[in-house]
Design a protein around this motif. Sequence first.
Motif, PDB file in Angstrom:
ATOM      1  N   ASP A   1      41.667  50.069  47.394  1.00 39.53           N
ATOM      2  CA  ASP A   1      41.507  49.232  46.195  1.00 39.53           C
ATOM      3  C   ASP A   1      40.111  49.240  45.586  1.00 39.53           C
ATOM      4  OD1 ASP A   1      44.139  48.243  45.955  1.00 39.53           O
ATOM      5  OD2 ASP A   1      43.785  46.817  47.579  1.00 39.53           O
ATOM      6  N   PHE A   2      40.126  49.217  44.242  1.00 38.43           N
ATOM      7  CA  PHE A   2      38.918  48.937  43.469  1.00 38.43           C
ATOM      8  C   PHE A   2      39.026  47.466  43.066  1.00 38.43           C
ATOM      9  CE2 PHE A   2      36.946  48.189  39.357  1.00 38.43           C
ATOM     10  CZ  PHE A   2      35.663  48.673  39.562  1.00 38.43           C
ATOM     11  N   VAL A   3      38.008  46.673  43.386  1.00 40.52           N
ATOM     12  CA  VAL A   3      38.044  45.228  43.125  1.00 40.52           C
ATOM     13  C   VAL A   3      36.947  44.840  42.146  1.00 40.52           C
ATOM     14  CG1 VAL A   3      37.871  42.923  44.163  1.00 40.52           C
ATOM     15  CG2 VAL A   3      38.979  44.764  45.437  1.00 40.52           C
ATOM     16  N   LEU A   4      37.337  44.045  41.158  1.00 42.53           N
ATOM     17  CA  LEU A   4      36.361  43.434  40.262  1.00 42.53           C
ATOM     18  C   LEU A   4      36.179  41.992  40.726  1.00 42.53           C
ATOM     19  CD1 LEU A   4      34.691  43.287  37.557  1.00 42.53           C
ATOM     20  CD2 LEU A   4      36.800  42.451  36.503  1.00 42.53           C
ATOM     21  N   GLU A   5      34.948  41.628  41.082  1.00 41.01           N
ATOM     22  CA  GLU A   5      34.672  40.235  41.431  1.00 41.01           C
ATOM     23  C   GLU A   5      33.881  39.599  40.297  1.00 41.01           C
ATOM     24  OE1 GLU A   5      32.725  37.262  44.774  1.00 41.01           O
ATOM     25  OE2 GLU A   5      32.068  39.338  44.735  1.00 41.01           O
ATOM     26  N   ILE A   6      34.333  38.441  39.857  1.00 40.76           N
ATOM     27  CA  ILE A   6      33.645  37.722  38.787  1.00 40.76           C
ATOM     28  C   ILE A   6      32.913  36.531  39.405  1.00 40.76           C
ATOM     29  CG2 ILE A   6      33.925  36.494  36.593  1.00 40.76           C
ATOM     30  CD1 ILE A   6      36.639  38.041  36.318  1.00 40.76           C
ATOM     31  N   GLY A   7      31.608  36.467  39.180  1.00 43.07           N
ATOM     32  CA  GLY A   7      30.805  35.353  39.704  1.00 43.07           C
ATOM     33  C   GLY A   7      30.595  35.426  41.198  1.00 43.07           C
ATOM     34  N   PRO A   8      29.904  36.479  41.706  1.00 45.12           N
ATOM     35  CA  PRO A   8      29.720  36.599  43.155  1.00 45.12           C
ATOM     36  C   PRO A   8      28.772  35.569  43.763  1.00 45.12           C
ATOM     37  CG  PRO A   8      28.488  38.305  42.003  1.00 45.12           C
ATOM     38  CD  PRO A   8      29.337  37.610  40.970  1.00 45.12           C
ATOM     39  N   GLY A   9      27.947  34.908  42.914  1.00 48.16           N
ATOM     40  CA  GLY A   9      27.012  33.914  43.463  1.00 48.16           C
ATOM     41  C   GLY A   9      25.973  34.586  44.341  1.00 48.16           C
ATOM     42  N   ILE A  10      25.897  34.168  45.615  1.00 43.39           N
ATOM     43  CA  ILE A  10      24.931  34.792  46.534  1.00 43.39           C
ATOM     44  C   ILE A  10      25.583  35.919  47.343  1.00 43.39           C
ATOM     45  CG2 ILE A  10      23.433  32.763  46.724  1.00 43.39           C
ATOM     46  CD1 ILE A  10      24.810  32.162  49.436  1.00 43.39           C
TER      47      ILE A  10
ATOM     48  N   ILE B   1      45.696  45.694  35.425  1.00 40.11           N
ATOM     49  CA  ILE B   1      45.453  44.737  36.516  1.00 40.11           C
ATOM     50  C   ILE B   1      46.697  44.627  37.394  1.00 40.11           C
ATOM     51  CG2 ILE B   1      45.178  42.257  37.007  1.00 40.11           C
ATOM     52  CD1 ILE B   1      43.311  42.139  34.618  1.00 40.11           C
ATOM     53  N   ALA B   2      46.495  44.689  38.708  1.00 41.28           N
ATOM     54  CA  ALA B   2      47.600  44.478  39.649  1.00 41.28           C
ATOM     55  C   ALA B   2      47.754  42.985  39.920  1.00 41.28           C
ATOM     56  CB  ALA B   2      47.330  45.230  40.950  1.00 41.28           C
ATOM     57  N   SER B   3      46.612  42.329  40.152  1.00 42.91           N
ATOM     58  CA  SER B   3      46.658  40.887  40.441  1.00 42.91           C
ATOM     59  C   SER B   3      45.288  40.266  40.196  1.00 42.91           C
ATOM     60  CB  SER B   3      47.067  40.651  41.904  1.00 42.91           C
ATOM     61  OG  SER B   3      46.077  41.186  42.772  1.00 42.91           O
ATOM     62  N   ILE B   4      45.319  38.949  39.985  1.00 45.87           N
ATOM     63  CA  ILE B   4      44.082  38.167  39.870  1.00 45.87           C
ATOM     64  C   ILE B   4      44.195  37.046  40.899  1.00 45.87           C
ATOM     65  CG2 ILE B   4      42.660  36.729  38.358  1.00 45.87           C
ATOM     66  CD1 ILE B   4      43.900  38.085  35.936  1.00 45.87           C
ATOM     67  N   THR B   5      43.254  36.991  41.830  1.00 46.13           N
ATOM     68  CA  THR B   5      43.253  35.919  42.832  1.00 46.13           C
ATOM     69  C   THR B   5      41.987  35.110  42.597  1.00 46.13           C
ATOM     70  OG1 THR B   5      44.394  37.386  44.371  1.00 46.13           O
ATOM     71  CG2 THR B   5      43.407  35.395  45.297  1.00 46.13           C
ATOM     72  N   ILE B   6      42.171  33.858  42.214  1.00 48.06           N
ATOM     73  CA  ILE B   6      41.011  33.077  41.775  1.00 48.06           C
ATOM     74  C   ILE B   6      40.986  31.664  42.338  1.00 48.06           C
ATOM     75  CG2 ILE B   6      40.396  34.172  39.582  1.00 48.06           C
ATOM     76  CD1 ILE B   6      42.383  32.256  38.241  1.00 48.06           C
ATOM     77  N   MET B   7      39.750  31.200  42.504  1.00 46.19           N
ATOM     78  CA  MET B   7      39.521  29.804  42.856  1.00 46.19           C
ATOM     79  C   MET B   7      39.285  29.059  41.555  1.00 46.19           C
ATOM     80  SD  MET B   7      38.711  27.673  45.480  1.00 46.19           S
ATOM     81  CE  MET B   7      37.951  28.661  46.761  1.00 46.19           C
ATOM     82  N   VAL B   8      40.096  28.050  41.294  1.00 42.97           N
ATOM     83  CA  VAL B   8      39.930  27.263  40.070  1.00 42.97           C
ATOM     84  C   VAL B   8      40.094  25.779  40.398  1.00 42.97           C
ATOM     85  CG1 VAL B   8      40.758  29.047  38.475  1.00 42.97           C
ATOM     86  CG2 VAL B   8      42.403  27.471  39.500  1.00 42.97           C
ATOM     87  N   GLN B   9      39.821  24.950  39.406  1.00 39.81           N
ATOM     88  CA  GLN B   9      40.065  23.522  39.561  1.00 39.81           C
ATOM     89  C   GLN B   9      41.554  23.321  39.854  1.00 39.81           C
ATOM     90  OE1 GLN B   9      38.378  21.394  36.315  1.00 39.81           O
ATOM     91  NE2 GLN B   9      39.345  19.452  36.844  1.00 39.81           N
ATOM     92  N   LYS B  10      41.887  22.463  40.797  1.00 40.58           N
ATOM     93  CA  LYS B  10      43.281  22.288  41.222  1.00 40.58           C
ATOM     94  C   LYS B  10      44.194  21.943  40.045  1.00 40.58           C
ATOM     95  CE  LYS B  10      46.403  19.996  44.444  1.00 40.58           C
ATOM     96  NZ  LYS B  10      47.489  20.371  43.558  1.00 40.58           N
ATOM     97  N   GLU B  11      43.676  21.106  39.169  1.00 34.11           N
ATOM     98  CA  GLU B  11      44.445  20.681  38.003  1.00 34.11           C
ATOM     99  C   GLU B  11      44.825  21.888  37.118  1.00 34.11           C
ATOM    100  OE1 GLU B  11      42.907  18.573  34.078  1.00 34.11           O
ATOM    101  OE2 GLU B  11      42.422  17.397  35.866  1.00 34.11           O
TER     102      GLU B  11
ATOM    103  N   ASN C   1      40.271  55.576  37.855  1.00 31.66           N
ATOM    104  CA  ASN C   1      41.164  56.496  37.122  1.00 31.66           C
ATOM    105  C   ASN C   1      42.202  55.779  36.268  1.00 31.66           C
ATOM    106  OD1 ASN C   1      39.939  58.808  38.203  1.00 31.66           O
ATOM    107  ND2 ASN C   1      41.125  58.581  40.090  1.00 31.66           N
ATOM    108  N   GLY C   2      41.824  54.596  35.752  1.00 32.45           N
ATOM    109  CA  GLY C   2      42.747  53.852  34.891  1.00 32.45           C
ATOM    110  C   GLY C   2      43.886  53.170  35.627  1.00 32.45           C
ATOM    111  N   LYS C   3      43.898  53.271  36.977  1.00 33.45           N
ATOM    112  CA  LYS C   3      44.961  52.617  37.757  1.00 33.45           C
ATOM    113  C   LYS C   3      44.679  51.116  37.825  1.00 33.45           C
ATOM    114  CE  LYS C   3      44.854  54.868  41.706  1.00 33.45           C
ATOM    115  NZ  LYS C   3      43.766  55.873  41.676  1.00 33.45           N
TER     116      LYS C   3
ATOM    117  N   ASP D   1      33.061  45.723  29.282  1.00 28.27           N
ATOM    118  CA  ASP D   1      34.270  46.502  28.957  1.00 28.27           C
ATOM    119  C   ASP D   1      34.984  46.847  30.262  1.00 28.27           C
ATOM    120  OD1 ASP D   1      36.237  48.245  28.140  1.00 28.27           O
ATOM    121  OD2 ASP D   1      34.949  49.374  26.764  1.00 28.27           O
ATOM    122  N   ILE D   2      35.853  45.937  30.699  1.00 27.39           N
ATOM    123  CA  ILE D   2      36.517  46.089  31.996  1.00 27.39           C
ATOM    124  C   ILE D   2      37.527  47.238  31.960  1.00 27.39           C
ATOM    125  CG2 ILE D   2      37.955  44.924  33.730  1.00 27.39           C
ATOM    126  CD1 ILE D   2      36.565  42.306  32.662  1.00 27.39           C
ATOM    127  N   ARG D   3      38.102  47.446  30.805  1.00 33.85           N
ATOM    128  CA  ARG D   3      39.046  48.566  30.638  1.00 33.85           C
ATOM    129  C   ARG D   3      38.347  49.905  30.918  1.00 33.85           C
ATOM    130  NH1 ARG D   3      44.010  48.805  28.292  1.00 33.85           N
ATOM    131  NH2 ARG D   3      44.560  50.796  27.367  1.00 33.85           N
TER     132      ARG D   3
END
Length: 292
Positions: free
Chosen positions: A53-62, A149-159, A120-122, A110-112
């Motif tokens: 897998d190629f993974v894009l992480e948004i907001g890695p922090g430290i 995108i295959a999937s997005i796994t994210i931490m968000v506000q519960k609401e 390779n555009g996968k 430009d994530i695309r």
Amino acid sequence: MNTPKCTLGNPQNTIEILQKYQFSFQKKFGQNFLIDTHVLDKIISSAEITKNDFVLEIGPGIGTMTQYLASAAREVVAVEIDKALIPILSDTLSEFDNVTVINDDVLKVDIRALAQERNNGKPIKVVANLPYYITTPIIMGLFESNVPIASITIMVQKEVADRMQVGPGTKDYGALSLAVQYYAKPYIVANVPPNCFMPRPKVASAVIRLERHTEAPVAVIDEKLMFKIIRASFNQRRKTLANGLNNSPEINLPKEIITEAIETLGKGTSIRGEVLTLQEFATLSNTISKLL
């Protein structure tokens, strides 16, 4: 999965790094760093990251989750907006040769092109611990720009996580629920209390996985029109669907066409938008497209 040598999921290690670099939390970036290894393990396993897998992480922090992702994936690109975190990330990720950190606002990247160049555009996998104020623009930006995108796994506000997965007739149901469910299948992986973060947020969080549909669950003639109708019907929740559509500056249609289209749903003309399913919004949109 190989666990990284210095696990930042350990609160003591996080404190040491923050003190070493005299880091100050920026409220404007909504910074809350994860300090719970169980939650980190859950995110990685639910994101189903493999060595292919190629993974894009948004907001890695430290780099707390980045270390875990780099141990599990073929390659990771982490986009971090706060330039004060870049030297910290160089330090915490020094043992990995499969991570690239980009100092930028993810909405401007430009994530695309990135997916094309590095995968390779996968379809790529996206993992993020998102600041609450920017959750919706980022998710919708990823879906609407047709990034593979295959999937997005994210931490968000519960609401917000609850809002993404509910159905018609509930108080949390709205334009976000319908948009997310049009593009993906959402399910909540874990609820995460405030004490799993540093500093502690005032609200509870949740990890939600959005698995991209291979094809849309409803057939719609004009996707943009459907989303205009959805937005208009939730902008004034207390109004009937007909009034919401008639009052919307986005929908410039004769009242008769709106009424005629609503009647074809067979639910009467005084229904409210919050009772309609995604399929019914698609049907309504398609009827209006044909009447124009």
